[in-house]
Scaffold this motif. Structure first.
Motif, PDB file in Angstrom:
ATOM      1  N   PHE A 142      44.968  38.382  39.908  1.00 41.23           N
ATOM      2  CA  PHE A 142      43.953  37.295  40.842  1.00 41.23           C
ATOM      3  C   PHE A 142      44.733  37.463  42.274  1.00 41.23           C
ATOM      4  N   LYS A 148      41.357  40.568  44.947  1.00 42.31           N
ATOM      5  CA  LYS A 148      40.360  41.329  44.678  1.00 42.31           C
ATOM      6  C   LYS A 148      39.520  40.823  43.959  1.00 42.31           C
ATOM      7  N   TYR A 149      39.573  39.718  43.304  1.00 39.05           N
ATOM      8  CA  TYR A 149      38.491  38.983  42.543  1.00 39.05           C
ATOM      9  C   TYR A 149      38.434  37.773  43.263  1.00 39.05           C
ATOM     10  N   ARG A 150      37.112  37.241  43.933  1.00 37.78           N
ATOM     11  CA  ARG A 150      36.849  36.283  44.557  1.00 37.78           C
ATOM     12  C   ARG A 150      35.361  35.672  44.292  1.00 37.78           C
ATOM     13  N   LYS A 199      32.304  35.862  40.503  1.00 39.10           N
ATOM     14  CA  LYS A 199      32.136  36.137  39.484  1.00 39.10           C
ATOM     15  C   LYS A 199      31.576  37.702  38.997  1.00 39.10           C
ATOM     16  N   ASP A 231      32.953  39.985  40.949  1.00 43.26           N
ATOM     17  CA  ASP A 231      34.253  40.923  40.933  1.00 43.26           C
ATOM     18  C   ASP A 231      34.828  40.834  39.583  1.00 43.26           C
ATOM     19  N   LEU A 232      34.509  40.098  38.691  1.00 38.41           N
ATOM     20  CA  LEU A 232      35.350  40.184  37.276  1.00 38.41           C
ATOM     21  C   LEU A 232      34.543  41.223  36.602  1.00 38.41           C
ATOM     22  N   ARG A 267      34.706  44.418  37.288  1.00 33.04           N
ATOM     23  CA  ARG A 267      35.350  45.400  37.415  1.00 33.04           C
ATOM     24  C   ARG A 267      36.690  45.305  36.697  1.00 33.04           C
ATOM     25  N   THR A 268      37.057  44.220  35.877  1.00 32.46           N
ATOM     26  CA  THR A 268      38.352  44.279  35.131  1.00 32.46           C
ATOM     27  C   THR A 268      37.935  43.804  33.695  1.00 32.46           C
ATOM     28  N   VAL A 319      41.519  36.491  34.093  1.00 32.65           N
ATOM     29  CA  VAL A 319      41.293  36.378  35.525  1.00 32.65           C
ATOM     30  C   VAL A 319      40.258  35.078  35.919  1.00 32.65           C
ATOM     31  N   GLY A 320      39.287  35.069  35.267  1.00 36.18           N
ATOM     32  CA  GLY A 320      38.193  34.079  35.449  1.00 36.18           C
ATOM     33  C   GLY A 320      38.677  32.828  35.525  1.00 36.18           C
ATOM     34  N   LEU A 371      39.308  31.387  39.087  1.00 33.18           N
ATOM     35  CA  LEU A 371      38.078  31.486  40.038  1.00 33.18           C
ATOM     36  C   LEU A 371      37.448  29.924  40.120  1.00 33.18           C
TER      37      LEU A 371
END
Length: 341
Positions: free
Chosen positions: A245, A249-251, A253, A255-256, A258-259, A264-265, A268
């Motif tokens: 995070f 690169k995760y800004r 939902k 973007d999530l 891709r992982t 990571v969520g 957010l």
């Protein structure tokens, strides 16, 4: 897994080309040169380590043997000497890959080697029998006669600390382990271990590997930090980049998608976005990636020796080790502290 996998990154700002989308770590090193390898002492031990520890948690998992070796080569080429793995990573495959690399490069004496026991399927737990068997198995996979820093990967209150400490002390006395530390231990348990060590006259913990980063702070700062200082423990934060995070690169939902890292969520939210905004500003001031700044922030904290981070590809290493060269100003540290509070 307990450490962060670094993201695929773009070259440092200012180094651009119209004919290639990326620049390798080796190419970057050829341009900017190799920095002096800095070292930090691990707690009260005599271990001197590079301030970024390379995790082997992806070796044999998201990074195959060939790429793992390229990652290790890139890390060492940038001055790194502190490699962290565990007997449970990829079912022991991580230790095998690392051991083969150490033997092939003749690098054993140049590397501070850390591994963890307690979670493997073959030798679970921290009983005397489990620890002894697990260490022997790790030594075989690592193709070495000693482990520089052994972590207890779990804490099991049902196993008397006296039993665990006596088993570790026997390994230290035999030369198979040089120093040891804790992981997943509460402050009270760390104090209990120190008292028991003193009463038994055995080796004591010198290190602590714990969850700590810009968006996960209270567990360490409101409890473990004071105890680490009191007990002179060298601190190695894991999840140093909050599962990716803090790379920025995760800004959203979207973007999530891709992982595979569902955790990571949890970041957010308004608080997480505030931290990324602060990182954006400081990163721009240093012309550096967000990951570099997030690690540099950790390195500014008392008793933090080396955040533990991983890379699935060699080109990810440059931005990680670059944190050792970044000096954040007081105002920058204050801005990051406030954003993450």
């Amino acid at each position: 897994m307990t450490e962060d996998a670094a993201p695929v990154v773009t070259p440092p700002a200012g180094i651009t080309t119209r004919w290639a989308p990326a620049i390798s770590t080796a190419e970057t090193r050829a341009i900017v040169g190799s920095p002096r390898a800095v070292r930090r002492r691990v707690g009260s031990s005599d271990l001197e380590v590079f301030p970024i520890a390379l995790s082997g948690n992806v070796f044999g998992w998201t990074a195959d043997s060939a790429e793992s070796e390229r990652v290790l080569d890139s890390y060492v080429a940038r001055g790194g000497n502190f490699v962290d793995t565990a007997d449970s990573y990829a079912g022991g495959r991580s230790e095998i890959i690392l051991g083969n690399w150490l033997r092939a490069r003749g690098a054993r004496d140049d590397i501070v080697l850390a591994t963890k026991v307690g979670k493997s399927a073959d030798h679970p737990g921290v009983s005397a029998r489990a620890i002894t068997a697990a260490v022997e198995a790790s030594l075989r996979r690592l193709r070495t006669d000693r482990i520089d820093l052994l972590y207890l990967h779990i804490d099991d209150p049902d196993v008397p600390f006296e039993e665990t400490l006596l088993a570790v002390d026997e390994l230290v006395r035999s030369g198979k382990v040089r120093y040891f530390g804790g992981s997943h231990h509460t402050g009270d348990r760390l104090i209990e271990a120190r008292i028991a060590s003193a009463q038994l006259g055995v080796a004591r913990m010198v290190a602590l590997q714990n969850h700590y980063n810009l968006v996960f702070r209270s567990e360490y700062e409101q409890g473990l930090a004071g105890i680490a200082a009191t007990l002179s423990l060298g601190v190695m934060p894991r999840f140093a980049l909050a599962s990716g995070f803090l790379t920025g690169k995760y800004r959203s939902k979207t973007d999530l998608d891709r992982t595979r890292r569902a955790e990571v969520g949890r970041y957010l939210n308004r608080s997480g976005m505030r931290v990324l905004q602060a990182l954006d500003v400081v990163a721009a001031e240093h012309d550096a990636p967000l990951a570099t700044i997030a690690l540099a922030w950790l390195l500014s904290k008392p008793d933090v020796v080396a955040p533990v981070v991983s890379a699935s590809a060699a080109d990810q290493v440059f931005d990680l080790v670059a944190a050792a060269e970044v000096n954040l100003t007081r105002s920058q540290l204050t801005a990051l502290d406030r954003a993450g509070s």
